[in-house]
Design a protein around this motif. Sequence first.
Motif, PDB file in Angstrom:
ATOM      1  N   UNK A   1       4.660   3.197   7.415  1.00 13.90           N
ATOM      2  CA  UNK A   1       5.863   4.027   7.304  1.00 13.90           C
ATOM      3  C   UNK A   1       5.437   5.387   6.757  1.00 13.90           C
ATOM      4  N   UNK A   2       5.762   6.455   7.479  1.00 11.41           N
ATOM      5  CA  UNK A   2       5.382   7.812   7.073  1.00 11.41           C
ATOM      6  C   UNK A   2       6.629   8.677   6.971  1.00 11.41           C
ATOM      7  N   UNK A   3       6.788   9.388   5.845  1.00 11.62           N
ATOM      8  CA  UNK A   3       7.934  10.280   5.616  1.00 11.62           C
ATOM      9  C   UNK A   3       7.379  11.658   5.264  1.00 11.62           C
ATOM     10  N   UNK A   4       7.815  12.688   5.999  1.00 14.52           N
ATOM     11  CA  UNK A   4       7.345  14.048   5.768  1.00 14.52           C
ATOM     12  C   UNK A   4       8.205  14.734   4.711  1.00 14.52           C
TER      13      UNK A   4
ATOM     14  N   UNK B   1       2.911  14.107   3.040  1.00 12.36           N
ATOM     15  CA  UNK B   1       3.488  12.935   3.700  1.00 12.36           C
ATOM     16  C   UNK B   1       3.367  11.746   2.753  1.00 12.36           C
ATOM     17  N   UNK B   2       4.482  11.053   2.546  1.00 15.44           N
ATOM     18  CA  UNK B   2       4.491   9.833   1.739  1.00 15.44           C
ATOM     19  C   UNK B   2       4.293   8.648   2.684  1.00 15.44           C
TER      20      UNK B   2
ATOM     21  N   UNK C   1      10.307  17.104  15.361  1.00 16.52           N
ATOM     22  CA  UNK C   1      11.056  16.225  16.242  1.00 16.52           C
ATOM     23  C   UNK C   1      11.628  15.026  15.497  1.00 16.52           C
ATOM     24  N   UNK C   2      11.019  14.672  14.385  1.00 16.55           N
ATOM     25  CA  UNK C   2      11.493  13.560  13.562  1.00 16.55           C
ATOM     26  C   UNK C   2      11.041  13.802  12.132  1.00 16.55           C
ATOM     27  N   UNK C   3      11.719  13.172  11.201  1.00 18.36           N
ATOM     28  CA  UNK C   3      11.385  13.306   9.784  1.00 18.36           C
ATOM     29  C   UNK C   3      10.447  12.193   9.323  1.00 18.36           C
TER      30      UNK C   3
ATOM     31  N   UNK D   1       0.809  -1.205   0.000  1.00 21.68           N
ATOM     32  CA  UNK D   1       0.000   0.000   0.000  1.00 21.68           C
ATOM     33  C   UNK D   1       0.842   1.256   0.000  1.00 21.68           C
ATOM     34  N   UNK D   2       0.501   2.197  -0.877  1.00 18.94           N
ATOM     35  CA  UNK D   2       1.176   3.490  -0.938  1.00 18.94           C
ATOM     36  C   UNK D   2       0.113   4.579  -1.017  1.00 18.94           C
ATOM     37  N   UNK D   3       0.412   5.731  -0.398  1.00 16.90           N
ATOM     38  CA  UNK D   3      -0.545   6.831  -0.401  1.00 16.90           C
ATOM     39  C   UNK D   3       0.194   8.135  -0.124  1.00 16.90           C
ATOM     40  N   UNK D   4      -0.458   9.240  -0.467  1.00 12.18           N
ATOM     41  CA  UNK D   4       0.014  10.581  -0.129  1.00 12.18           C
ATOM     42  C   UNK D   4      -1.032  11.234   0.763  1.00 12.18           C
TER      43      UNK D   4
END
Length: 732
Positions: free
Chosen positions: A280-283, A294-295, A257-259, A201-204
């Motif tokens: 898994x979330x990446x800003x 957010x990816x 506080x985190x990326x 699964x992938x989303x924005x």
Amino acid sequence: MGRGGALTPSALVAATVAVVALALLVAIGLRARRARARADSAAAGRALAEGRLAGVLAAGRDGILVHTRDGHVTEVSAAAAELFGTDMRSLVGTRVDHLPVRWRNDDGEEVVPSSVFAPRTAPVASSPDEAPGAPGLVLGVDRGVGEPRWVQVTTRPLPGGPGDPELVTVLTDVTGPREVRAALARSERQFQAAMENAPIGMALADPSWRLEQVNPAFAALLGADAASLVGRDLSSLSHPADRALERAQVQEMLAGARQRFTLEKRYVRADGQTVWGVLDAVLVRNATGAPDHVVLQLRDVTESRMQSELLAHRAMHDSLTGLANRARMHEVLEHCLGEPDAAGRVAVLAIDLDEFKQINDRYGHAAGDEVLVHVAGVLRAATAGRGTPARLGGDEFVVVIRDPDAARVVFEVSAGIHQGLRDPVRTERRRLPVRASVGIAVADTALVRSGPMGLLAAADAALYRAKAAGRGRSEVYDASMTMSAPSKHGVAAELGEAIERGQLVLHYQSVVDLGTGAVVGQEALVRWQHPERGLLLPGSFLPTAEETGLGAALGGNVMTQAAAYLARTQEAGRWLSVNVSADQLGDGELVARILAEVERFRVAPGRLVVELTEASLGDSSAHIRHELGQLRQAGVPVVLDDFGTGVNPLSSLRDLPVTGVKLDMSYTAGIPEDPAAARVSRALGSLARELELVTIASGIETEEQARVLHGCGWRFGQGWLFGAGESEPLGI
């Protein structure tokens, strides 16, 4: 001149004329000088303008052509000459339709020069990539070698000058920005293709945690349509118990506080089913450093999580009854005694069944197992959530009570146990009376200090007193009792001659559709009609068969009887399942016997079903895959029995030619009192349905169990609720 030196009138006129003429000459001279000065200034201005124009034409980055309206080039810049692949001098005087290039549009079609150099109004640039004032006409300049260079074309009248003014065409090279845009477009297409076809699964999501784009795998995991998820708050799809932790992680990420963060959590699908996923979330931030989007990646870990829960359940629960085992009981008791003010708040009941050995010896271990499962249900009902019932082994049980008024509750539980055992236990066609002796120990200060073992020893001492005082009763520990506990025994029997003499007989237990109650099949239950000890159940002789290598012979005998039974009951059309183990299938002898009997008795495909016990698979699944394939090819379906108790990964179901699964009765026994048993049953049913397998639940004793299991997705069921096994059921 007159007298006295005076001028005569004629002389005066002549003098005046001379002065006027002189003045005119002076004025004419001054005018001519000014005219020459103006001419010199104009010439200097023209020279300066021509010099500046030459400088612009020679040094400018844009290609410039000055041409008449009929298309003759009068001026050309060095950039234009370089664009056309020639020199400036050769272009002057050339017609624009004779330039040494071809003009092409985005589709590669040729464009006539007259439309290229026609005047047009230039709008404001629509993007930073376009030249200011670009009219949007972008053409490729094809010199016949290499790739075309792309330019934006602007043509407008040249200001100033009398009559019909000349035109100036500006050619702005946009090859670089165009390639950048093409690369970005290509990258976007690649991203979209990768996202749409990704197996995970992938989303924005935007910074407010709302979904902007979702791929099919993400939507499938959540059991929803991708379009319906766009705009949804991702937290709203989470299990309510996990939302607070998820929001805390998101806020920390947005605050800097985190990326990124990774979180294993639960989601609630559109159909209400709970699934586990690793998020898994990446800003991604914009040029100013503010959060942009957010990816997200979401991996389905439901199966591995289920496997972990199964292992944890098996590690801490008794496989037969579903109660807590010895390890779990010690863990609970140690925790209770470690709490403040444990004295008077913790109590233990030690329960031992009276004359249980006689039940095993007379009716077999299978009957004994059914009694133990029934007793486990009685303990759950009597405890009613106020404590932890556990089976230590054999017919030894313990209940740990944790309550502010433990002394009162422990007597209520004890009374409930005796009340629940008043009715005999149904096993086969018998009603077996079961009684229990109960020892009670309420933790006082001294017993709390002695720890779990001391409190258990006190309860065992009270149990010993109860047995000595006549059994079927409860006794409470006091300091005068000696701490001890009774011992247990087991039995075994011979088998070889029984197979040869035909002493093995089959009984048949119905399998029903849990939705309609209709009987759809039966299970063949092997019994030993012992000439001296009576009817023996499988638990008393099957272990001996496996240990002595008689498993294949016993299985072959059972298969012959089963095939003959199916031949006698052709009109009923119901299936008949027979239990086998992996060891019996291993050498191929039993499979050959099954195929021979199917052909001999003309058994229709699908009527004879092999139930393969999951626990017997071990590491042998690869070795029996060929045998299972032979059975399936011959129209003999294979059902995995005792589902949920094996050591193989659940994914092995995909590798074996299995048609269905039968839920192990230890999970059924825990319903409805044990929520974990219901959760695991629902998860196992979901997995089986996902693999398109037939689902059967075993060990059903109550209407409530049947209702819950049907709600968990189990289609068929069998157990005491639907009748005990008969030697030859009527109406078949």
